[in-house]
Write a protein that holds these residues in place. Structure first.
Motif, mmCIF file in Angstrom:
data_model
loop_
_atom_site.group_PDB
_atom_site.id
_atom_site.type_symbol
_atom_site.label_atom_id
_atom_site.label_comp_id
_atom_site.label_asym_id
_atom_site.label_seq_id
_atom_site.Cartn_x
_atom_site.Cartn_y
_atom_site.Cartn_z
ATOM 1 N N LYS A 1 -1.535 -3.981 -5.246
ATOM 2 C CA LYS A 1 -2.021 -5.219 -5.829
ATOM 3 C C LYS A 1 -3.529 -5.109 -5.992
ATOM 4 O O LYS A 1 -4.205 -4.525 -5.152
ATOM 5 C CB LYS A 1 -1.665 -6.409 -4.933
ATOM 6 N N SER A 2 -4.053 -5.633 -7.054
ATOM 7 C CA SER A 2 -5.484 -5.522 -7.322
ATOM 8 C C SER A 2 -6.293 -6.297 -6.291
ATOM 9 O O SER A 2 -5.858 -7.342 -5.794
ATOM 10 C CB SER A 2 -5.811 -6.022 -8.728
ATOM 11 N N ASN A 3 -7.470 -5.756 -5.956
ATOM 12 C CA ASN A 3 -8.404 -6.463 -5.078
ATOM 13 C C ASN A 3 -9.816 -6.007 -5.413
ATOM 14 O O ASN A 3 -10.018 -4.996 -6.085
ATOM 15 C CB ASN A 3 -8.077 -6.229 -3.602
ATOM 16 N N ARG B 1 0.877 15.522 -7.580
ATOM 17 C CA ARG B 1 1.946 14.531 -7.749
ATOM 18 C C ARG B 1 1.354 13.282 -8.367
ATOM 19 O O ARG B 1 0.135 13.161 -8.538
ATOM 20 C CB ARG B 1 2.523 14.182 -6.390
ATOM 21 N N ASP B 2 2.204 12.331 -8.663
ATOM 22 C CA ASP B 2 1.783 11.012 -9.097
ATOM 23 C C ASP B 2 1.571 10.168 -7.840
ATOM 24 O O ASP B 2 2.528 9.854 -7.130
ATOM 25 C CB ASP B 2 2.858 10.390 -9.995
ATOM 26 N N ASN B 3 0.333 9.809 -7.563
ATOM 27 C CA ASN B 3 0.047 9.041 -6.344
ATOM 28 C C ASN B 3 0.715 7.670 -6.337
ATOM 29 O O ASN B 3 0.845 7.045 -5.283
ATOM 30 C CB ASN B 3 -1.466 8.868 -6.170
ATOM 31 N N ASN B 4 1.131 7.209 -7.491
ATOM 32 C CA ASN B 4 1.818 5.925 -7.560
ATOM 33 C C ASN B 4 3.328 6.054 -7.364
ATOM 34 O O ASN B 4 4.045 5.049 -7.368
ATOM 35 C CB ASN B 4 1.537 5.255 -8.910
ATOM 36 N N ASN B 5 3.785 7.288 -7.184
ATOM 37 C CA ASN B 5 5.221 7.514 -7.002
ATOM 38 C C ASN B 5 5.417 8.670 -6.024
ATOM 39 O O ASN B 5 5.757 9.786 -6.412
ATOM 40 C CB ASN B 5 5.894 7.818 -8.344
ATOM 41 N N ILE B 6 5.227 8.396 -4.736
ATOM 42 C CA ILE B 6 5.284 9.468 -3.741
ATOM 43 C C ILE B 6 6.701 9.982 -3.530
ATOM 44 O O ILE B 6 6.896 11.016 -2.894
ATOM 45 C CB ILE B 6 4.685 9.017 -2.389
ATOM 46 N N GLY C 1 -9.438 3.460 -8.612
ATOM 47 C CA GLY C 1 -9.174 2.211 -7.911
ATOM 48 C C GLY C 1 -8.571 2.419 -6.533
ATOM 49 O O GLY C 1 -8.297 1.456 -5.809
ATOM 50 N N ASN C 2 -8.367 3.676 -6.137
ATOM 51 C CA ASN C 2 -7.839 4.000 -4.809
ATOM 52 C C ASN C 2 -8.967 4.060 -3.795
ATOM 53 O O ASN C 2 -10.139 4.242 -4.146
ATOM 54 C CB ASN C 2 -7.110 5.346 -4.840
ATOM 55 N N TYR D 1 0.819 -1.206 0.000
ATOM 56 C CA TYR D 1 0.000 0.000 0.000
ATOM 57 C C TYR D 1 0.864 1.272 0.000
ATOM 58 O O TYR D 1 1.939 1.292 0.584
ATOM 59 C CB TYR D 1 -0.900 0.060 1.249
ATOM 60 N N THR D 2 0.340 2.280 -0.644
ATOM 61 C CA THR D 2 0.830 3.648 -0.474
ATOM 62 C C THR D 2 -0.243 4.431 0.254
ATOM 63 O O THR D 2 -1.429 4.349 -0.103
ATOM 64 C CB THR D 2 1.121 4.315 -1.829
ATOM 65 N N VAL D 3 0.156 5.180 1.275
ATOM 66 C CA VAL D 3 -0.793 5.972 2.070
ATOM 67 C C VAL D 3 -0.445 7.449 1.919
ATOM 68 O O VAL D 3 0.718 7.835 2.054
ATOM 69 C CB VAL D 3 -0.742 5.573 3.554
#
Length: 212
Positions: free
Chosen positions: A75-77, A172-177, A104-105, A41-43
C-alpha cells in the motif's frame, strides 16, 4: 591464483581447474534469499559474498559478506524510512531502511550475514523462509556456465591464470516472490565485456544467452 597444469586442448585445462578453479574467480555470489509476506508488506533478505568495492574489471578484489534487506509495501505511503525488527533465535535487532526513490521500496545493504526467521514491521509479524533450498546451487551453476559459455571460459586463461570474473545473482519480480526465479550469471573480462546466461533457478534450464 596460479592454475597448475592448464593444458589448452579440447578440454581447455586440467581436471582440478575444470572442477574447482572457477570458484576462486567469483566476485559476486548470492547464496540465500529469505522471504515472507502478509497483506501489507513483502520482505526479501538476500545474502552472499561480494567484492568490498565492486569493479567490473575481470579481477576479484577483497570479498566481504553482505545482506540486502528489501521491504516492498503493498500500500502506498509517504514515509522516507521504515524500521524493521529482525528476529534470529534469541537475537532481536532493529534496522532502519531508506526508501528508494525509483522503486518505492525500502532497502539497506549491510556488510555481514544474517539469517532471521521472522521480522516485525509496525507490530506486524511476518514469518520468513529461505527459498533457495529448492534452487540449484553454485556448483551446478558453474557446470552450466562452463558448458554454455565454454569458449568465453576457455579464452579467459592467459599465462596459467584466469583473467575474468564471474557474477552470480538471483533475479525475480519483487512484487511476486512466489513467481519464477532465475540465476543471472555473467562472465566479465578486463575490458568490461559481459557474456551472460539466464537460468531457471529450479530446473537449471538455460533461458537466454548473450555473448560479448
Amino acid at each position: 591464483l596460479v592454475v597448475l597444469s592448464c593444458l589448452f586442448a579440447f578440454t581447455g585445462c586440467s581436471k582440478d581447474v575444470k572442477n574447482n578453479g572457477l570458484n576462486n574467480y567469483i566476485s559476486y555470489l548470492q547464496e540465500q534469499s529469505i522471504v515472507g509476506e502478509n497483506e501489507n508488506y513483502t520482505v526479501i533478505i538476500d545474502g552472499g559474498k561480494k567484492e568490498e568495492v565492486f569493479v567490473d574489471d575481470g579481477k576479484v578484489g577483497k570479498l566481504v559478506d553482505f545482506t540486502k534487506i528489501v521491504v516492498v509495501p503493498k500500500k502506498s505511503n509517504n514515509k522516507s524510512t521504515i524500521e524493521v525488527r529482525l528476529i534470529e533465535g534469541n537475537k532481536d535487532d532493529s534496522i532502519e531502511l531508506t526508501k528508494d526513490s525509483f522503486t518505492g521500496n525500502y532497502e539497506k545493504t549491510i556488510n555481514n550475514r544474517i539469517n532471521p526467521r521472522k521480522v516485525i514491521i509496525a507490530n506486524e509479524h511476518i514469518d520468513l523462509k529461505d527459498i533457495t533450498v529448492d534452487f540449484i546451487k553454485k556448483d551446478k551453476i558453474i557446470e552450466i556456465v562452463k558448458t554454455e559459455l565454454k569458449e568465453q571460459i576457455d579464452s579467459g586463461y592467459k599465462d596459467n591464470k584466469f583473467t575474468k570474473e564471474i557474477y552470480i545473482k538471483l533475479v525475480r519480480d519483487n512484487n511476486n516472490i512466489k513467481g519464477t526465479h532465475y540465476w543471472y550469471v555473467a562472465v566479465i573480462d578486463a575490458e568490461n565485456k559481459f557474456s551472460s546466461i539466464l537460468i531457471d533457478a529450479k530446473t537449471g534450464k538455460v533461458l537466454n544467452k548473450k555473448i560479448a
